[in-house]
Structure formats: C-alpha cells, structure tokens
Design a protein around this motif. Structure first.
Motif, mmCIF file in Angstrom:
data_model
loop_
_atom_site.group_PDB
_atom_site.id
_atom_site.type_symbol
_atom_site.label_atom_id
_atom_site.label_comp_id
_atom_site.label_asym_id
_atom_site.label_seq_id
_atom_site.Cartn_x
_atom_site.Cartn_y
_atom_site.Cartn_z
ATOM 1 N N TRP A 79 -4.922 9.889 -5.007
ATOM 2 C CA TRP A 79 -5.160 10.160 -3.581
ATOM 3 C C TRP A 79 -5.546 8.877 -2.853
ATOM 4 C CZ3 TRP A 79 -8.863 14.776 -4.876
ATOM 5 C CH2 TRP A 79 -8.092 15.843 -5.347
ATOM 6 N N ASP A 80 -6.419 8.091 -3.466
ATOM 7 C CA ASP A 80 -6.816 6.823 -2.855
ATOM 8 C C ASP A 80 -5.646 5.846 -2.813
ATOM 9 O OD1 ASP A 80 -9.423 7.583 -2.349
ATOM 10 O OD2 ASP A 80 -10.233 6.726 -4.192
ATOM 11 N N MET A 81 -4.808 5.876 -3.847
ATOM 12 C CA MET A 81 -3.634 4.998 -3.877
ATOM 13 C C MET A 81 -2.683 5.321 -2.736
ATOM 14 S SD MET A 81 -2.764 4.825 -7.940
ATOM 15 C CE MET A 81 -3.921 4.122 -9.128
ATOM 16 N N VAL A 82 -2.447 6.620 -2.515
ATOM 17 C CA VAL A 82 -1.582 7.042 -1.405
ATOM 18 C C VAL A 82 -2.189 6.601 -0.080
ATOM 19 C CG1 VAL A 82 -0.713 9.056 -0.140
ATOM 20 C CG2 VAL A 82 -0.592 9.007 -2.640
ATOM 21 N N TYR A 83 -3.456 6.860 0.081
ATOM 22 C CA TYR A 83 -4.138 6.537 1.328
ATOM 23 C C TYR A 83 -4.077 5.044 1.633
ATOM 24 C CZ TYR A 83 -8.010 5.330 4.357
ATOM 25 O OH TYR A 83 -8.759 4.787 5.361
ATOM 26 N N LEU A 84 -4.397 4.221 0.648
ATOM 27 C CA LEU A 84 -4.454 2.780 0.879
ATOM 28 C C LEU A 84 -3.062 2.209 1.122
ATOM 29 C CD1 LEU A 84 -6.900 0.908 0.985
ATOM 30 C CD2 LEU A 84 -6.331 0.139 -1.330
ATOM 31 N N THR A 85 -2.079 2.653 0.335
ATOM 32 C CA THR A 85 -0.709 2.148 0.488
ATOM 33 C C THR A 85 -0.137 2.518 1.854
ATOM 34 O OG1 THR A 85 -0.389 2.422 -1.891
ATOM 35 C CG2 THR A 85 1.570 2.041 -0.578
ATOM 36 N N PHE A 86 -0.329 3.769 2.259
ATOM 37 C CA PHE A 86 0.203 4.183 3.560
ATOM 38 C C PHE A 86 -0.572 3.542 4.707
ATOM 39 C CE2 PHE A 86 0.093 7.051 7.256
ATOM 40 C CZ PHE A 86 1.422 6.914 7.637
ATOM 41 N N SER A 87 -1.889 3.467 4.600
ATOM 42 C CA SER A 87 -2.688 2.872 5.678
ATOM 43 C C SER A 87 -2.258 1.433 5.933
ATOM 44 C CB SER A 87 -4.175 2.917 5.328
ATOM 45 O OG SER A 87 -4.653 4.236 5.305
ATOM 46 N N TYR A 88 -1.983 0.708 4.854
ATOM 47 C CA TYR A 88 -1.529 -0.678 5.004
ATOM 48 C C TYR A 88 -0.203 -0.731 5.762
ATOM 49 C CZ TYR A 88 0.199 -5.315 3.924
ATOM 50 O OH TYR A 88 0.699 -6.585 4.035
ATOM 51 N N GLN A 89 0.739 0.149 5.404
ATOM 52 C CA GLN A 89 2.025 0.168 6.094
ATOM 53 C C GLN A 89 1.871 0.586 7.554
ATOM 54 O OE1 GLN A 89 4.859 -1.042 4.978
ATOM 55 N NE2 GLN A 89 3.850 -1.561 3.041
ATOM 56 N N LEU A 90 0.984 1.536 7.808
ATOM 57 C CA LEU A 90 0.761 1.985 9.182
ATOM 58 C C LEU A 90 0.235 0.843 10.040
ATOM 59 C CD1 LEU A 90 0.579 4.132 11.381
ATOM 60 C CD2 LEU A 90 -1.615 4.860 10.401
ATOM 61 N N ILE A 91 -0.728 0.087 9.517
ATOM 62 C CA ILE A 91 -1.258 -1.063 10.248
ATOM 63 C C ILE A 91 -0.150 -2.083 10.502
ATOM 64 C CG2 ILE A 91 -2.778 -3.074 10.028
ATOM 65 C CD1 ILE A 91 -4.756 -1.169 8.563
ATOM 66 N N SER A 92 0.662 -2.330 9.496
ATOM 67 C CA SER A 92 1.769 -3.276 9.650
ATOM 68 C C SER A 92 2.752 -2.809 10.710
ATOM 69 C CB SER A 92 2.490 -3.463 8.308
ATOM 70 O OG SER A 92 1.609 -3.990 7.322
ATOM 71 N N LEU A 93 3.052 -1.512 10.740
ATOM 72 C CA LEU A 93 3.999 -0.977 11.709
ATOM 73 C C LEU A 93 3.466 -1.048 13.134
ATOM 74 C CD1 LEU A 93 5.241 2.144 9.717
ATOM 75 C CD2 LEU A 93 6.588 0.117 10.301
ATOM 76 N N LEU A 94 2.151 -0.952 13.292
ATOM 77 C CA LEU A 94 1.571 -1.007 14.637
ATOM 78 C C LEU A 94 1.793 -2.364 15.303
ATOM 79 C CD1 LEU A 94 -1.752 0.950 14.053
ATOM 80 C CD2 LEU A 94 0.097 1.607 15.613
ATOM 81 N N GLN A 95 2.167 -3.372 14.524
ATOM 82 C CA GLN A 95 2.494 -4.672 15.104
ATOM 83 C C GLN A 95 3.780 -4.626 15.926
ATOM 84 O OE1 GLN A 95 1.354 -8.099 12.084
ATOM 85 N NE2 GLN A 95 2.295 -6.412 10.965
ATOM 86 N N TYR A 96 4.611 -3.590 15.698
ATOM 87 C CA TYR A 96 5.938 -3.528 16.321
ATOM 88 C C TYR A 96 6.002 -2.594 17.525
ATOM 89 C CZ TYR A 96 7.294 -5.953 12.083
ATOM 90 O OH TYR A 96 7.390 -6.870 11.069
ATOM 91 N N VAL A 97 4.869 -2.022 17.927
ATOM 92 C CA VAL A 97 4.870 -1.194 19.135
ATOM 93 C C VAL A 97 4.263 -1.997 20.281
ATOM 94 C CG1 VAL A 97 4.680 0.912 17.764
ATOM 95 C CG2 VAL A 97 2.598 -0.157 18.652
ATOM 96 N N SER A 98 4.436 -1.504 21.492
ATOM 97 C CA SER A 98 3.914 -2.220 22.659
ATOM 98 C C SER A 98 2.387 -2.257 22.615
ATOM 99 C CB SER A 98 4.375 -1.538 23.949
ATOM 100 O OG SER A 98 3.778 -0.263 24.064
ATOM 101 N N ALA A 99 1.816 -3.234 23.287
ATOM 102 C CA ALA A 99 0.366 -3.400 23.302
ATOM 103 C C ALA A 99 -0.362 -2.154 23.828
ATOM 104 C CB ALA A 99 -0.017 -4.630 24.118
ATOM 105 N N PRO A 100 0.110 -1.529 24.917
ATOM 106 C CA PRO A 100 -0.585 -0.321 25.401
ATOM 107 C C PRO A 100 -0.558 0.825 24.384
ATOM 108 C CG PRO A 100 0.804 -1.243 27.124
ATOM 109 C CD PRO A 100 1.160 -1.968 25.862
#
Length: 380
Positions: A79-100
């Motif tokens: 469960w922690d592995m899923v959470y950490l792996t996905f959270s990292y990707q989510l943070i990385s993906l947020l770099q590609y959306v607009s600032a607002p």
C-alpha cells in the motif's frame, strides 16, 4: 529457548510476485483509467493478460529498480509502495499544467477521486511519464520508510516550487491507493469483504487464487508440524490484510498450526493506527506487527506501543523474514532473526543482510528448523 516463532508471509512462505503485480497495476490504473488521470486511457483494461501485466510492472517499477530501492530502505507495505510511486508521478505531472490549475490543486486540503478526475482534462495528451527518476530523486534522502514518506513533501517543493501538506500518508490519496490495490489483488469476489464496499473499478479477477508457495506444500506442512511438536508457538507478522493472509494459509494447510492470537496482519496495523494516530505509521520496519504477535493480540494495543525495547524476554522469540524491514524490526525488539533469500532480490539480498548484521541468512524457509535446533542447543 525459542518459545515463539513469527513468520512473515510474502517472500518467506509465498512469492511476492502477485503482490508486486497488483501494486504496479494499481499505479497504472490511477494514472491511466478514465476514473482517474486518464492518461492514454485507450490502453486501460480491468482484464489484462500476463504479458501485459509483465510489461506494466516493468514500466511502473523501472524494471525492478523502484521496488528494490523501496525494499532496501525498509518499505514493506505494498500500500505504501503504491502511494509513494503514484504520489511521485502526480507531483511530476503537475509540472505540465498551467500555473493557476497547479496552484488550485495544491491549495486543496485533500486529494480525493474527484480531484484526480478533475485534473485529467488539464494534462497534455502527450504528457511524459518517467518512472526511472523516482530512484534518482529519492536517493537524495538517506532515510528509511518513514523518512521516505515524509520526503515526498521535499520532492513536491523541489519540483513545484512550493510546500504542500497534500501528500500526507494519513490523507485520502493513501486510502485510494490502498483500495485500488485491494481491488486488483482480491478481485470482485472478495473486495467487499476486505474494504466494506463494492469495487470502485469493477470487473477485476484478482490474484488471491494464484498464490505461489516458496516450497512444496507438503514440506511447509511438515516444517510447521515439527516446530509445533517441539512445543513452540507459531504466529504470523505480515503486511498483508487479514483475508489475504488467512485464505492462502488455509489453502496450504498451515492455518491449523498457527495460534490465531499471534497472527497479526495489516488489518490489525490499520486499526492500531486508527486508535493511536500519533504513532503512525506502524507498518514494518516499526516493530508493532511482531510485538503484538509476541504479546498476543488480546493484549491492549497501547501496552504494546509503550513496551520498553529491547524486550527483556526477547531471546525466546524468533522472527523469520525476507526484507530489511523485518530485520530492523527484530533487532529493535531484541529478538532472534532469520533472514531468508526468497524475497524480491533473492541471493542479492545477502550483502544487505550482512551489512545490517542479520543473525543468520538462510536459502529458504525450510532451513529454519535446523536454526531453531541450534539456538535451543546453545540455550541448554
């Protein structure tokens, strides 16, 4: 004299392969299902074949680098592995959306399913997914499990330029990852028994009936019988939930040899965390799982959590595990520990166990009987 033996399950009695498959599919679903971030949704299916599962696992965990890294840092919970792996990707993906859009997302108080689904339209269709960078970024932290779970906040600040408390393990996002994993592992037939509700993404077959024992069933039964016949109590200390522990052990014919009052699972850990959130997280390498098995489950959780370590009578306890998390927990308790080389990295784990001064390193769980005999001979 050894009076109690506590076995881990994954990597000791049963192969971890299907657990890791379920973990990879969970991360993949959160990224690609139309119910979540909807990246490349045309490829999503709830009935992947084995070849597809192998491919996704290789992708999500960068071969086995991500898994091996987390295991080497004492992370034992899927469960922690899923959470950490996905959270990292989510943070990385947020770099590609607009600032607002990014600011609005990071200003939330929690991340639920609707928040993920609402973010999906703002992600570019060709948004990149780089799973290799997970290890590169987390290697900057020298910490083990708890530190890694906290370090995700540092990664968020480095990549997005601001702090956020959205990625707390106690938040809804962790629960989403947990339930998604349970759906993949248990399938529709068992999921409601596990999480108390029907699958959010229905149609999954589950892996519960596809467990792979790490020794012949008859040999495992003989091992447990010989241990019990010596007057030694057998228990379990596992990161699996209750149903995922009972069903396979029952199928292997091992459940009758196990003292139910010394069988501690992730279900018990979650309940303890609910009662005492100030101690969170209590999964391995925290010693709670093995401590409560040693004290017996009828012992009040608070008493277990406040036990002075190392235990005065810890030399009567033997813990058998395949991971650094098991080793660290046993050493904190002061118990004997037998490492087995049937986990994720196999023989390659020997060097790591040696570096952490594991008491004995065994090729497989069947060699445990001889080690017990050695310990009891020395004690006499």
């Amino acid at each position: 004299m050894i009076q109690t033996v506590l076995f881990d399950i994954d990597g000791v009695l049963l192969s971890e392969e299907r657990c890791f498959d379920a973990s990879a599919l969970s991360v993949w679903e959160l990224l690609q299902s139309p119910n979540y971030l909807n990246i490349r949704s045309e490829h999503f299916t709830v009935t992947p074949n084995d070849a597809f599962i192998r491919t996704k696992r290789q992708e999500v965990f960068a071969g086995e680098r991500v898994l091996s890294f987390m295991k080497s840092r004492g992370m034992n919970s899927n469960w922690d592995m899923v959470y950490l792996t996905f959270s990292y990707q989510l943070i990385s993906l947020l770099q590609y959306v607009s600032a607002p859009v990014r600011e609005a997302f990071l200003s939330r108080t929690d991340i639920d399913r609707q928040a993920l689904k609402a973010l999906a339209p703002h992600l570019p269709k060709d948004v990149p997914l780089n799973f290799e960078l997970f290890v590169t970024d987390f290697e900057k932290s020298p910490g083990t499990k708890q530190d890694l779970l906290l370090y995700i906040d540092t990664i968020c600040e480095e990549k997005l330029g601001r702090t956020s408390k959205l990625f707390s393990r106690s938040g809804t996002l962790w629960k989403i990852g947990q339930e998604t994993y349970q759906e993949w592992y248990l399938g529709d037939a068992f999921i409601e028994t596990s999480i108390g509700k029907k699958a959010y993404q229905a149609g999954k077959h589950g892996f519960l009936q596809e467990e792979i024992p790490l020794a012949a069933t008859e040999e495992l039964q003989q091992l447990f019988k010989k241990i019990r016949d010596q007057g030694i109590v057998i228990g379990i200390g596992t990161g699996r939930p209750a149903i995922e522990s009972h069903e396979p052990l029952k199928a292997l014919g091992l459940l009758d040899y196990i003292d139910p009052d010394r069988m501690v699972t992730a279900t018990d850990v979650i309940e303890a965390e609910r009662q005492f959130p100030e101690y969170l997280p209590l999964g391995k390498p925290h010693p709670y799982t093995y401590l409560h098995g040693f004290f017996k489950k009828q012992t009040a959780t608070e008493r277990v959590l406040k036990a002075s370590l190392p235990l005065a009578k810890a030399d009567s306890l033997l813990i058998i595990g395949d991971s650094l998390a098991d080793c660290l927990a046993a050493q904190e308790i002061g118990a004997h520990f037998a490492a087995v080389l049937t986990g994720l990295t196999g023989e390659a784990a020997r060097e790591e166990f040696e570096a952490h001064h594991a008491e004995v390193i065994l090729s497989n769980v069947l060699e445990v009987e001889r080690f017990i005999t050695t310990l009891n001979t020395i004690a006499n």
